[in-house]
Write an enzyme that holds these catalytic residues in place. Structure first.
Site, PDB file in Angstrom:
ATOM      1  N   TRP A  37       0.825  -1.211   0.000  1.00  0.00           N
ATOM      2  CA  TRP A  37       0.000   0.000   0.000  1.00  0.00           C
ATOM      3  C   TRP A  37       0.855   1.255   0.000  1.00  0.00           C
ATOM      4  O   TRP A  37       0.517   2.245  -0.650  1.00  0.00           O
ATOM      5  CB  TRP A  37      -1.019  -0.014   1.142  1.00  0.00           C
ATOM      6  CG  TRP A  37      -2.096  -1.026   0.890  1.00  0.00           C
ATOM      7  CD1 TRP A  37      -2.324  -2.178   1.583  1.00  0.00           C
ATOM      8  CD2 TRP A  37      -3.069  -1.001  -0.173  1.00  0.00           C
ATOM      9  NE1 TRP A  37      -3.380  -2.858   1.018  1.00  0.00           N
ATOM     10  CE2 TRP A  37      -3.851  -2.171  -0.054  1.00  0.00           C
ATOM     11  CE3 TRP A  37      -3.346  -0.118  -1.220  1.00  0.00           C
ATOM     12  CZ2 TRP A  37      -4.892  -2.477  -0.936  1.00  0.00           C
ATOM     13  CZ3 TRP A  37      -4.392  -0.412  -2.097  1.00  0.00           C
ATOM     14  CH2 TRP A  37      -5.143  -1.569  -1.954  1.00  0.00           C
TER      15      TRP A  37
ATOM     16  N   ASP B 220      -2.001   6.617   6.362  1.00  0.00           N
ATOM     17  CA  ASP B 220      -3.061   5.756   5.821  1.00  0.00           C
ATOM     18  C   ASP B 220      -3.413   4.755   6.918  1.00  0.00           C
ATOM     19  O   ASP B 220      -2.602   3.896   7.265  1.00  0.00           O
ATOM     20  CB  ASP B 220      -2.520   5.038   4.575  1.00  0.00           C
ATOM     21  CG  ASP B 220      -3.512   4.047   3.981  1.00  0.00           C
ATOM     22  OD1 ASP B 220      -4.600   3.848   4.573  1.00  0.00           O
ATOM     23  OD2 ASP B 220      -3.206   3.474   2.920  1.00  0.00           O
TER      24      ASP B 220
ATOM     25  N   LYS C  38     -12.800  -1.605   5.745  1.00  0.00           N
ATOM     26  CA  LYS C  38     -11.982  -2.563   6.484  1.00  0.00           C
ATOM     27  C   LYS C  38     -12.491  -2.705   7.920  1.00  0.00           C
ATOM     28  O   LYS C  38     -12.593  -3.795   8.433  1.00  0.00           O
ATOM     29  CB  LYS C  38     -10.510  -2.131   6.505  1.00  0.00           C
ATOM     30  CG  LYS C  38      -9.926  -1.772   5.149  1.00  0.00           C
ATOM     31  CD  LYS C  38      -9.650  -2.970   4.262  1.00  0.00           C
ATOM     32  CE  LYS C  38      -9.408  -2.611   2.812  1.00  0.00           C
ATOM     33  NZ  LYS C  38      -8.222  -1.824   2.535  1.00  0.00           N
TER      34      LYS C  38
HETATM   35  C1  LIG Z   1      -7.638  -1.316   1.264  1.00  0.00           C
HETATM   36  C2  LIG Z   1      -6.545  -0.347   1.447  1.00  0.00           C
HETATM   37  C3  LIG Z   1      -6.352   0.751   0.587  1.00  0.00           C
HETATM   38  C4  LIG Z   1      -7.215   0.969  -0.629  1.00  0.00           C
HETATM   39  O1  LIG Z   1      -8.468   1.326  -0.251  1.00  0.00           O
HETATM   40  P1  LIG Z   1      -9.614   1.685  -1.311  1.00  0.00           P
HETATM   41  O2  LIG Z   1     -10.646   2.266  -0.422  1.00  0.00           O
HETATM   42  O3  LIG Z   1      -9.995   0.414  -1.981  1.00  0.00           O
HETATM   43  O4  LIG Z   1      -9.048   2.674  -2.261  1.00  0.00           O
HETATM   44  C5  LIG Z   1      -5.340   1.623   0.862  1.00  0.00           C
HETATM   45  N1  LIG Z   1      -4.534   1.457   1.921  1.00  0.00           N
HETATM   46  C6  LIG Z   1      -4.675   0.418   2.767  1.00  0.00           C
HETATM   47  C7  LIG Z   1      -3.750   0.291   3.929  1.00  0.00           C
HETATM   48  C8  LIG Z   1      -5.682  -0.509   2.558  1.00  0.00           C
HETATM   49  O5  LIG Z   1      -5.841  -1.541   3.402  1.00  0.00           O
END
Ligand SMILES: *Cc1c(COP(=O)(O)O)cnc(C)c1O
Length: 360
Positions: A102, A172, A196
């Site tokens: 990521w 993030d 998530k």
């Molecule tokens: C799932 C995820 C993303 C991407 O998320 P989207 O909402 O599908 O764009 C980015 N960073 C992390 C750490 C993730 O787990």
């Protein structure tokens, strides 16, 4: 009660209580005769749902009054671009800590908007650890320092709060959102997709400090400008109303669990149960440095990958779903977010133990 445990990395398990409440309110929300999905986003019913969700999240995370809370769309992936667009502020470069898949995606996107300095990277050991803070080569003039708090695919998590020095810290938190307390005041910007640990796909949460808003260069599309989004309370256009409603129910559920500190205790207990078992046997393995293991996403491999399909079939027969690892790493991955009860982790460990007995 549902008879399954869902270990999906995302979209992921939601609290059963929340799904029950949503089901009971599906046709008629609190006597107004409409489903939340059918309401005008400017009407007083929806506005009250929206305001409540905001207030509840601000309280749960202790979001300071000098930060805006935005409910956006486009996923965390859209933030990979929006962050450099809005936060470069005329500076030459931004610092990124590279801890896995990521981070890699965030870095690639940031390069479209400016220079990226890789302040630290875990590539030398296949992204199985968090580079120690002392080794970071931070640029004192960096526009910001970006990191991924929990690498959902690699299962690597910052288990200490990082320190970016002078530059605003940008994190993030997609897959660790609300799983542990986080001192929001130490961050310039925190973001994550809801699917998530918070709610359905379609909602992206951004918490951004006031002084970092309003720096997007001329020509930035309106929807991608934090100033425009903040000035319009995330309602420049139709927000993802149903996703925000469900997220709001999850916030209330979390409050009933005792809040973030209480859920963290349970998350520690769940992760410990699984890692202790993994470490007790040679039949399974997890490659991540112990101090940097994720509490939310636990990747593991079987000694013999030829047994993977039998492992998954056996798991499914017991109602343990979505354990197949990410396509880029193979093996298994158990995501054990807030809404995964400890009984689910116990059932998984029971399956692992019995499977090992049979094939080990
Ligand atoms: C799932 C995820 C993303 C991407 O998320 P989207 O909402 O599908 O764009 C980015 N960073 C992390 C750490 C993730 O787990």
């Amino acid at each position: 009660m549902r008879q399954i445990f869902n270990f999906s990395a995302g979209p992921a398990v939601l609290p059963e209580e929340v799904l029950q409440q949503a089901a009971s309110e599906m046709l008629d929300w609190q006597g107004c005769g409409q489903s939340v999905m059918e309401m005008s986003h400017r009407g007083k019913e929806y506005m009250s749902i929206h305001a409540q969700a905001e207030a509840d999240l601000r309280r749960l995370m202790c979001i300071p009054s000098n930060s805006k809370l935005l409910f956006l769309q486009g996923g965390a992936t859209m933030q990979f671009a929006m962050i450099p667009m809005n936060l470069m502020r005329g500076r030459a470069s931004a610092d990124y800590v590279h801890t896995g898949e990521w981070s890699k995606k965030a870095i690639k996107e940031a390069k479209l908007f400016g220079k990226v300095n890789i302040a630290a990277s875990a590539e030398d050991r296949s992204f199985t650890y968090v580079p120690p803070q002392a080794s970071w080569k931070l640029d004192p003039d960096a526009a910001y320092v970006h990191l991924c708090m929990n690498e959902t695919i690699g299962g690597v998590e910052f288990n200490r709060e990082p320190d970016a020095g002078e530059a605003p810290l940008v994190a993030d938190v997609s897959s660790t959102f609300l799983s542990r307390p986080i001192d929001v005041s130490r961050y310039g910007l925190i973001y994550g997709g809801a699917q998530k640990n918070i709610g359905p796909a379609g909602l992206t949460i951004v918490i951004v400090r006031d002084d970092l808003i309003g720096h997007a260069p001329a020509g930035t599309p309106t929807m991608l400008d934090y100033r425009q989004q903040a000035d319009n309370d995330s309602m420049l256009n139709t927000p993802p109303t149903y996703a925000i409603y469900i997220a709001g129910l999850v916030f209330q559920w979390l409050e009933r669990q005792g809040g973030v500190a209480a859920i963290e205790k349970r998350n520690i207990e769940k992760a410990q149960l699984l890692y202790d078992y993994l470490d007790s046997t040679e039949f399974y393995a997890n490659p991540v440095a112990k101090a940097d293991r994720s509490r939310m996403n636990v990747p593991f491999t079987l000694k013999d990958p030829a047994l993977d399909d039998a492992f998954l079939a056996g798991a499914k027969a017991r109602g343990l779903l979505q354990l197949k690892g990410h396509r880029s790493v193979g093996g298994m991955r158990a995501s054990i977010y807030n809404a995964m009860p400890i009984e689910g982790v116990r059932a998984l460990v029971d399956h692992m133990r019995e499977f090992e007995k049979k094939y080990g």
